[in-house]
Design a protein around this motif. Structure first.
Motif, PDB file in Angstrom:
ATOM      1  N   ILE A   1       0.863  -1.174   0.000  1.00  0.00           N
ATOM      2  CA  ILE A   1       0.000   0.000   0.000  1.00  0.00           C
ATOM      3  C   ILE A   1       0.901   1.226   0.000  1.00  0.00           C
ATOM      4  N   ASP A   2       0.653   2.124  -0.931  1.00  0.00           N
ATOM      5  CA  ASP A   2       1.444   3.353  -1.060  1.00  0.00           C
ATOM      6  C   ASP A   2       2.932   3.066  -1.194  1.00  0.00           C
TER       7      ASP A   2
ATOM      8  N   THR B   1      -7.383  -4.526  -1.962  1.00  0.00           N
ATOM      9  CA  THR B   1      -5.933  -4.588  -1.740  1.00  0.00           C
ATOM     10  C   THR B   1      -5.398  -5.887  -2.339  1.00  0.00           C
TER      11      THR B   1
ATOM     12  N   ARG C   1      12.166   6.179   3.355  1.00  0.00           N
ATOM     13  CA  ARG C   1      11.203   5.536   2.466  1.00  0.00           C
ATOM     14  C   ARG C   1      11.877   5.126   1.161  1.00  0.00           C
TER      15      ARG C   1
ATOM     16  N   ASP D   1      10.529   3.203  -2.649  1.00  0.00           N
ATOM     17  CA  ASP D   1       9.354   2.745  -3.375  1.00  0.00           C
ATOM     18  C   ASP D   1       9.491   1.277  -3.753  1.00  0.00           C
TER      19      ASP D   1
END
Length: 366
Positions: free
Chosen positions: A89-90, A116, A358, A360
């Motif tokens: 998610i995200d 999801t 973070r 990705d």
């Protein structure tokens, strides 16, 4: 099913090591993969028949209908694939969302499959057509996996590999920001060894000072000899709440008995205030974050606990956190290190935790 490798099959496992090992540290050499944080799954396909088995060989098939559909659409007609089912998610792996799939209601499972959807990350090939590849070295199995799934599209992915230890070190640092667990080193010359700890895993190791606010009794505890099972741990959130963040366990039987005596003066009497007093209210358990709450994993298991005044601080070891901000908690059971009488409970906040940059997930997946 009439595959050359039929269920049940226990997956090959890994043993923990400190630091990324050199590629020539084992005979035949090593290659490295990202360590995914999801449900280990061995996927069996024989035409339209698809079975997905967990690490313990329990069936996962009904919980991931979208994976079943994509296996029929993309995997070879007859094959056995070892991999990991993940949900992101995200741009970050989300184990909470994944665990919500283990639900008795088919309607809820299918709703979550749409909201999801899961991915299948493949990292080994155990059988193809009428051929078992179990006895082949990993170098061969990897080549066959890439050839068989090289044209697969999202949500099927073949995990990346490298033979460069420096690149593996970089993955170890960067990929945690996308929710990954660490790095796995695989011997190129080894056959597939069900339930054997042949691979090597490198995981993040950190410590935190936490408030001990309760404990559960061990399953072997008796009225005449009470034994502590696990300590319940908390961190203070920004709004002053003591958030339940996990447990510490793995004590010797002698130490379990000693801890019950040691913590006896801190036991909260009936009617006294406690930051987790709402655990007594069954309706409060629905959120799944209370120490006395049931979960889809525990079923009807008694998770009641002995509340303690939140006056003692312990140092614990942990690998990484699940979630973000003041709702994060330890992803796995923490390891008790020592008591910290020099620390005030109020100082045990989320601010002490290392903030991971973070990253990705799309830059991890191939």
């Amino acid at each position: 099913m009439t595959l050359p490798v039929n269920p049940p099959v226990r997956p090959m496992l890994a043993k923990s090591v400190k630091g990324v090992p050199a590629p020539d540290s084992v005979d035949g050499g090593l290659v490295y993969e990202p360590k995914w944080d999801g449900f280990r799954a061995i996927v069996f396909r024989d035409g339209e028949d698809v079975e997905i088995a967990s690490r313990s060989t329990k069936p996962l098939t009904r919980y991931f209908p979208e994976i079943v559909a994509t296996v029929r659409a993309q995997l070879p007609e007859r094959c056995v694939v070892d991999g990991e089912i993940v949900i992101d998610i995200d741009g970050r792996l989300d184990f909470d969302a994944l665990s919500q799939r283990i639900h008795p209601a088919d309607s809820r499972v299918r709703m979550l499959a749409e909201q999801t959807p899961a991915r299948l990350v493949a990292f080994d090939l155990l059988a193809l057509g009428d051929e078992s590849l179990m006895a082949e070295p990993f170098s061969v199995r990897r080549e066959r996996l890439v050839a068989a799934l090289g044209n697969a599209e999202d949500p099927v992915h073949v995990t990346r590999v490298t033979d460069d230890a420096a690149e593996a070190e970089q993955w170890f640092e960067q990929f945690e920001g996308a929710g990954l667990d660490g790095v796995v080193a695989k011997p190129l010359a080894e056959p597939y060894a069900p339930n054997g700890r042949v691979m090597l895993k490198v995981k993040h190791a950190r410590t935190a000072d936490v408030v001990v606010a309760g404990y559960r009794l061990h399953k072997t505890s008796t009225a005449s000899r009470p034994l502590l099972g696990s300590l319940l741990l908390g961190l203070y959130a920004g709004d002053g709440r003591l958030q339940h963040v996990g447990v510490a366990a793995s004590f010797s039987e002698r130490r379990r008995a000693e801890l019950v005596e040691e913590l006896a003066p801190l036991v909260v009497a009936e009617g006294e205030p406690h930051p987790w007093a709402e655990w007594r209210d069954e309706s409060a358990h629905a959120g799944g974050r209370l120490p006395g709450g049931q979960s889809r994993w525990s079923g009807t298991k008694d998770l009641s606990f002995i509340p303690l005044r939140p006056d003692r601080v312990a140092e614990v070891g942990y690998e990484h956190m699940e979630g973000v901000g003041d709702s994060a908690r330890f992803r796995h059971t923490a390891q008790f290190k020592r008591w910290r009488p020099d620390r005030e409970p109020a100082s045990c906040t989320y601010e002490q935790l290392e903030e991971v940059a973070r990253y990705d997930l799309g830059d991890v997946l191939l």
